[in-house]
Design a protein around this motif. Sequence first.
Motif, PDB file in Angstrom:
ATOM      1  N   LEU A 162      40.729  39.165  43.781  1.00  0.00           N
ATOM      2  CA  LEU A 162      39.931  38.698  44.908  1.00  0.00           C
ATOM      3  C   LEU A 162      39.139  39.907  45.393  1.00  0.00           C
ATOM      4  CD1 LEU A 162      42.934  36.862  46.567  1.00  0.00           C
ATOM      5  CD2 LEU A 162      41.183  35.831  45.125  1.00  0.00           C
ATOM      6  N   ALA A 163      37.834  39.911  45.135  1.00  0.00           N
ATOM      7  CA  ALA A 163      37.041  41.136  45.270  1.00  0.00           C
ATOM      8  C   ALA A 163      35.885  40.986  46.262  1.00  0.00           C
ATOM      9  CB  ALA A 163      36.511  41.556  43.906  1.00  0.00           C
TER      10      ALA A 163
ATOM     11  N   ASN B 118      36.369  46.440  48.037  1.00  0.00           N
ATOM     12  CA  ASN B 118      37.704  46.200  48.601  1.00  0.00           C
ATOM     13  C   ASN B 118      38.289  44.963  47.930  1.00  0.00           C
ATOM     14  OD1 ASN B 118      37.305  48.297  50.598  1.00  0.00           O
ATOM     15  ND2 ASN B 118      35.987  46.850  51.689  1.00  0.00           N
ATOM     16  N   TYR B 119      39.501  45.074  47.421  1.00  0.00           N
ATOM     17  CA  TYR B 119      40.059  43.930  46.680  1.00  0.00           C
ATOM     18  C   TYR B 119      41.570  43.869  46.769  1.00  0.00           C
ATOM     19  CZ  TYR B 119      41.272  47.058  42.738  1.00  0.00           C
ATOM     20  OH  TYR B 119      41.803  48.054  41.936  1.00  0.00           O
TER      21      TYR B 119
ATOM     22  N   HIS C  57      34.346  37.211  44.834  1.00  0.00           N
ATOM     23  CA  HIS C  57      34.509  37.178  43.375  1.00  0.00           C
ATOM     24  C   HIS C  57      35.980  36.894  43.091  1.00  0.00           C
ATOM     25  CE1 HIS C  57      34.001  38.637  39.132  1.00  0.00           C
ATOM     26  NE2 HIS C  57      35.308  38.827  39.292  1.00  0.00           N
ATOM     27  N   PHE C  58      36.229  35.896  42.229  1.00  0.00           N
ATOM     28  CA  PHE C  58      37.596  35.477  41.922  1.00  0.00           C
ATOM     29  C   PHE C  58      37.729  35.195  40.440  1.00  0.00           C
ATOM     30  CE2 PHE C  58      40.119  31.359  41.487  1.00  0.00           C
ATOM     31  CZ  PHE C  58      41.352  31.972  41.372  1.00  0.00           C
ATOM     32  N   HIS C  59      38.734  35.817  39.814  1.00  0.00           N
ATOM     33  CA  HIS C  59      39.083  35.398  38.464  1.00  0.00           C
ATOM     34  C   HIS C  59      40.550  35.684  38.179  1.00  0.00           C
ATOM     35  CE1 HIS C  59      37.927  39.643  37.229  1.00  0.00           C
ATOM     36  NE2 HIS C  59      38.958  39.477  36.409  1.00  0.00           N
ATOM     37  N   ILE C  60      41.028  35.047  37.096  1.00  0.00           N
ATOM     38  CA  ILE C  60      42.402  35.228  36.623  1.00  0.00           C
ATOM     39  C   ILE C  60      42.343  35.975  35.296  1.00  0.00           C
ATOM     40  CG2 ILE C  60      44.543  34.093  35.923  1.00  0.00           C
ATOM     41  CD1 ILE C  60      43.858  33.628  38.854  1.00  0.00           C
ATOM     42  N   MET C  61      43.276  36.919  35.091  1.00  0.00           N
ATOM     43  CA  MET C  61      43.279  37.710  33.864  1.00  0.00           C
ATOM     44  C   MET C  61      44.705  37.893  33.363  1.00  0.00           C
ATOM     45  SD  MET C  61      41.988  41.117  35.815  1.00  0.00           S
ATOM     46  CE  MET C  61      42.631  41.452  37.448  1.00  0.00           C
TER      47      MET C  61
END
Length: 288
Positions: A217-218, A203-204, A254-258
């Motif tokens: 945001l996962a 779910n994100y 889990h968090f990242h920017i892409m």
Amino acid sequence: MPVSSIIPEKFGEIFRSGQFEDIYRITSDDFQQLVSLSEFVDLSASFNEGVEHYDLEFKNAFLNFDNYVWIDDQREKAINVIFDKDHQIQGLFLKPYIKYRDSDNILTQNKYMMPVKGEWFIFWGGTNEFMNYHYVYENQRYAYDLVKVKDGLSYQDTPTDNENYYAFGGEIVAPANGKVVMVVDGMTDNIPGEMDPDHPAGNYVMIEHANEEYSLLAHLKKDSITVKVGDDVKEGQCIGTCGNSGNSSEPHLHFHIMDSDDLEKGKSIRIQFRDGYEPIQGDTVFNK
């Protein structure tokens, strides 16, 4: 001197001198079940070829362990050793030392907050694979995995129930102003220890920010997401709660920017944080 009597910071020197049998004696039973003494000696001797010395690159505290990485004089080989509090070796890895310097030097144009409320622990994060297993994957290279920790553990009582994990149900917020462009919800949270590789993010929520940057945001909790596609969100606004869905073995964020809304083809970007500090594995972050 016997290896068991040295401080961990001396490991690189001991390894380079070829005292492999002594090192093996202070490895854990689990390690010795995986690698025999003869295999360890042969692998270590081969790894040492052409190396004049190893330098301690970094160390950090990682829950109840201390994580050390030594790099050879050519900066081509790395030794990663994980010691417990009794200085027994619980993990030892001999690997090429890989750095993606071009992408390391590219930072997000926007500045972000860590998308959590309260105190959280950086389980994975940093610009090498020893602090951040995501680093070798271009689409997740600068990702963070966050958990909550008390007394060196991420859970209380038994580790078999999601509700026993301090992170489970923790508030997750937007890392900057933006527009929600993707939401997936309804996936059941895994039993801790089990994973769902067919749905990696679980779910994100994905948010589009200024300058065509996207946050992911996962692993959010089932039915906890409070926003929908098209919603405008403000930095710090709650978007859901931490869960254990997707390719996740325990509750965490889990968090990242892409640079794209494509989870597979988008490239992860090293994050500029609003407070000017870039946390790494072993750090604690706090937001009111």
